[in-house]
Design a protein around this motif. Structure first.
Motif, short mmCIF file in Angstrom:
data_model
loop_
_atom_site.label_atom_id
_atom_site.label_comp_id
_atom_site.label_asym_id
_atom_site.label_seq_id
_atom_site.Cartn_x
_atom_site.Cartn_y
_atom_site.Cartn_z
N GLY A 29 0.99 -1.26 -0.47
CA GLY A 29 0.24 0.11 0.32
C GLY A 29 0.82 0.95 -0.19
N ALA A 30 0.60 2.27 -0.42
CA ALA A 30 1.63 3.50 -1.00
C ALA A 30 0.35 4.74 -0.80
CB ALA A 30 2.70 3.64 -2.22
N CYS A 31 0.29 5.42 -0.04
CA CYS A 31 -1.01 6.42 0.02
C CYS A 31 0.33 7.68 -0.93
CB CYS A 31 0.15 7.31 1.82
SG CYS A 31 -1.26 9.05 1.70
N CYS A 32 -1.81 7.94 -1.12
CA CYS A 32 -1.90 8.57 -1.98
C CYS A 32 -1.81 10.43 -2.41
CB CYS A 32 -3.37 8.57 -3.07
SG CYS A 32 -5.19 8.85 -1.72
N VAL A 33 -1.25 10.64 -1.58
CA VAL A 33 -1.37 11.78 -1.06
C VAL A 33 0.65 11.98 -0.92
CG1 VAL A 33 -1.58 13.93 0.65
CG2 VAL A 33 -3.42 12.14 -0.16
N CYS A 34 1.04 11.19 0.96
CA CYS A 34 2.24 11.74 0.53
C CYS A 34 3.87 10.60 0.06
CB CYS A 34 2.40 11.45 2.33
SG CYS A 34 2.29 9.85 3.62
N ALA A 35 3.05 9.56 -0.14
CA ALA A 35 3.37 8.25 -1.05
C ALA A 35 4.44 7.93 -0.01
CB ALA A 35 4.29 9.28 -2.12
N GLU A 36 3.94 7.64 1.46
CA GLU A 36 4.69 6.75 2.28
C GLU A 36 4.04 5.40 1.86
OE1 GLU A 36 5.21 7.94 6.12
OE2 GLU A 36 6.38 9.39 5.33
N VAL A 37 4.67 4.32 2.39
CA VAL A 37 4.19 2.85 2.01
C VAL A 37 4.31 2.81 3.61
CG1 VAL A 37 5.52 2.77 -0.25
CG2 VAL A 37 6.55 1.81 1.43
N ARG A 38 3.14 1.22 3.32
CA ARG A 38 2.39 0.96 3.95
C ARG A 38 3.80 -0.72 4.34
NH1 ARG A 38 -2.92 -0.07 3.58
NH2 ARG A 38 -2.24 -2.60 2.04
N GLY A 46 3.85 0.21 10.28
CA GLY A 46 3.73 1.17 10.01
C GLY A 46 4.39 1.97 8.79
N TRP A 47 4.62 3.08 8.38
CA TRP A 47 4.62 3.80 6.90
C TRP A 47 5.44 4.38 6.91
CZ3 TRP A 47 0.96 4.01 3.69
CH2 TRP A 47 -1.02 3.53 3.71
N TYR A 48 6.16 4.27 5.66
CA TYR A 48 7.91 4.21 6.27
C TYR A 48 7.95 5.00 4.61
CZ TYR A 48 8.53 1.24 10.04
OH TYR A 48 8.60 0.55 10.62
N ASP A 49 9.59 5.90 4.04
CA ASP A 49 9.10 6.92 2.91
C ASP A 49 9.96 5.19 1.64
OD1 ASP A 49 10.74 8.63 1.17
OD2 ASP A 49 12.36 7.59 1.85
N LEU A 50 9.32 5.78 1.06
CA LEU A 50 9.72 4.21 -0.07
C LEU A 50 11.62 3.91 -0.70
CD1 LEU A 50 8.77 2.47 -2.46
CD2 LEU A 50 9.50 4.34 -4.14
N PHE A 66 2.44 -1.28 -6.38
CA PHE A 66 1.88 -0.45 -5.60
C PHE A 66 -0.07 -0.16 -5.60
CE2 PHE A 66 6.05 0.94 -6.41
CZ PHE A 66 5.99 1.30 -5.34
N SER A 67 -0.50 -0.27 -4.82
CA SER A 67 -1.91 -0.69 -4.39
C SER A 67 -2.03 0.80 -3.45
CB SER A 67 -2.54 -1.75 -3.53
OG SER A 67 -3.26 -1.44 -3.35
N HIS A 68 -2.75 1.81 -4.18
CA HIS A 68 -2.81 3.53 -3.88
C HIS A 68 -3.84 3.01 -2.35
CE1 HIS A 68 -0.30 4.21 -7.12
NE2 HIS A 68 -0.42 4.89 -6.53
N THR A 69 -4.09 3.82 -1.70
CA THR A 69 -4.60 4.47 -0.34
C THR A 69 -4.23 5.36 0.86
OG1 THR A 69 -5.41 2.74 1.99
CG2 THR A 69 -3.32 2.70 1.78
N PHE A 70 -4.59 5.53 1.53
CA PHE A 70 -4.09 6.05 2.55
C PHE A 70 -3.52 5.55 3.59
CE2 PHE A 70 -8.38 8.68 0.14
CZ PHE A 70 -7.25 9.69 0.20
#
Length: 86
Positions: A29-38, A46-50, A66-70
């Motif tokens: 999962g990748a945040c469609c706003v900030c692009a951090e990945v789950r 957690g969420w991290y920088d790619l 990548f599957s976009h999410t928030f």
């Protein structure tokens, strides 16, 4: 334009090849706003920088789909901006 049997077979082979390639990749999962990945691999998540994620697990970006999410903070901001508060 009508597809012939040869075109149909070629398209089917291409689709099957693409499907196999996708099945061999890690979906994250990748945040469609900030692009951090789950991080679904680690117990703590957690969420991290790619780049940090790639470095942590030794992946190449081409190994991933990548599957976009928030991410949680971006989802809260999105709900607030659109009047979707709980």
């Amino acid at each position: 334009m009508e597809l012939g049997l040869t075109d149909f077979r070629r398209n089917k082979v291409d689709m099957e090849r693409t499907e196999r390639q996708w099945q061999e990749k890690q979906v994250i999962g990748a945040c469609c706003v900030c692009a951090e990945v789950r991080d679904d691999i680690a117990v703590e998540g957690g969420w991290y920088d790619l780049e940090a994620y790639l470095s942590r697990y030794g992946f190449q970006e081409t190994d991933l789909v990548f599957s976009h999410t928030f991410c949680p903070p971006c989802f809260v901001r999105y709900k607030h901006l659109h009047g979707l508060e709980d």
